[in-house]
Enzyme design. Structure first.
Site, PDB file in Angstrom:
ATOM      1  N   CYS A  85       0.837  -1.197   0.000  1.00  0.00           N
ATOM      2  CA  CYS A  85       0.000   0.000   0.000  1.00  0.00           C
ATOM      3  C   CYS A  85       0.884   1.263   0.000  1.00  0.00           C
ATOM      4  O   CYS A  85       1.532   1.543  -0.991  1.00  0.00           O
ATOM      5  CB  CYS A  85      -0.984  -0.038   1.173  1.00  0.00           C
ATOM      6  SG  CYS A  85      -2.407   1.056   0.972  1.00  0.00           S
ATOM      7  N   HIS A 195      -3.420  -5.760   1.084  1.00  0.00           N
ATOM      8  CA  HIS A 195      -2.728  -5.962   2.363  1.00  0.00           C
ATOM      9  C   HIS A 195      -2.656  -7.432   2.768  1.00  0.00           C
ATOM     10  O   HIS A 195      -3.530  -7.925   3.494  1.00  0.00           O
ATOM     11  CB  HIS A 195      -3.454  -5.191   3.459  1.00  0.00           C
ATOM     12  CG  HIS A 195      -3.295  -3.715   3.407  1.00  0.00           C
ATOM     13  ND1 HIS A 195      -2.306  -3.055   4.090  1.00  0.00           N
ATOM     14  CD2 HIS A 195      -4.002  -2.760   2.751  1.00  0.00           C
ATOM     15  CE1 HIS A 195      -2.412  -1.749   3.871  1.00  0.00           C
ATOM     16  NE2 HIS A 195      -3.433  -1.544   3.052  1.00  0.00           N
ATOM     17  N   GLU A 197      -0.763  -8.718   4.970  1.00  0.00           N
ATOM     18  CA  GLU A 197      -0.554  -8.803   6.414  1.00  0.00           C
ATOM     19  C   GLU A 197      -1.861  -8.727   7.193  1.00  0.00           C
ATOM     20  O   GLU A 197      -1.909  -9.057   8.386  1.00  0.00           O
ATOM     21  CB  GLU A 197       0.418  -7.697   6.876  1.00  0.00           C
ATOM     22  CG  GLU A 197      -0.179  -6.309   7.044  1.00  0.00           C
ATOM     23  CD  GLU A 197      -0.455  -5.554   5.759  1.00  0.00           C
ATOM     24  OE1 GLU A 197      -0.809  -4.361   5.847  1.00  0.00           O
ATOM     25  OE2 GLU A 197      -0.331  -6.152   4.666  1.00  0.00           O
TER      26      GLU A 197
END
Length: 230
Positions: A85, A195, A197
């Site tokens: 990002c 994302h 994560e």
């Protein structure tokens, strides 16, 4: 294996990255933007957020942070670098990846799960996925519209540098060729808007992102003669 999670003023996904590395059982440190030595790390994660408040342009100020000189050295040394990002935006501003991230075509911040196609499973970041696999990874951005000129796009395709695309008709931001993530020519630097994560456990809605981190670990262990059995 040892990971560094960079922290800029305004980063807000650094903890998520740290926890993702913890989930695969490897060593990880937060590294402040003033750091001048990354030689002790095997992989560097450049997290999402709003570095320096996203003043001027997203990532435009962060590219001048002291630590980015070390990120460039690490890239030249072949170490693994993943920008997520805002991290992707920083890597493009620092010329570690081609192209630019501009405002979403709808001019709205988009935050939801997104199906991604694994376009290139033969990278250090995707070796635990299947070619063409559709995975569920969330997005959260207002300036995730990947743009490059026709010549650069042709090079990305020719060099197999497109790593992820938004699957089907789901492009949430207007990115050229539905691009969601790319690599450098050497393949050791990857930037992506979604994302991973935030997708490391079913309790978060998806665990498809965990394999990005195990892919990095697998690539590193193969380099050192000890591939994982997972």
């Amino acid at each position: 294996m040892k990971f560094a999670v960079l922290v800029f003023p305004g980063s807000n996904c650094d903890i998520d990255c740290y926890k993702a590395v913890e989930a695969i059982g490897e060593q990880v440190d937060y590294v402040w933007h003033t750091a001048t030595d990354l030689s002790g790390y095997d992989a560097i994660l450049v997290p999402g957020g709003f570095s320096y408040g996203d003043y001027l342009r997203c990532g435009a100020i962060a590219q001048f942070a002291n630590v980015m000189n070390e990120v460039k050295k690490a890239a030249d040394e072949g170490k693994y670098i993943l920008g997520i990002c805002n991290g992707f935006q920083i890597l493009t501003e620092a010329n570690l990846l081609p192209g630019a991230l501009i405002r979403n075509t709808g001019l709205k911040f988009r935050c939801h799960g997104t199906p991604l196609e694994v376009v290139n499973s033969n990278t250090a970041f995707t070796n635990q996925y299947s070619q063409g696999e559709i995975i569920d990874i969330p997005i959260a951005h207002g300036e995730g519209n990947y743009f490059c000129d026709e010549e650069t796009l042709a090079e990305l395709k020719a060099n197999n540098q497109i790593v992820f695309r938004y699957a089907g008709e789901t492009n949430p931001n207007g990115s050229v060729d539905n691009i969601a993530g790319i690599s450098n020519k050497a393949g050791n630097v990857v930037g992506m808007m979604p994302h991973p994560e935030r997708a490391v456990s079913q309790i978060l809605g998806s665990e498809d992102g965990l394999r990005m981190f195990t892919s990095i670990l697998n690539a590193w262990r193969e380099q050192h003669g000890a591939a994982i059995n997972s």
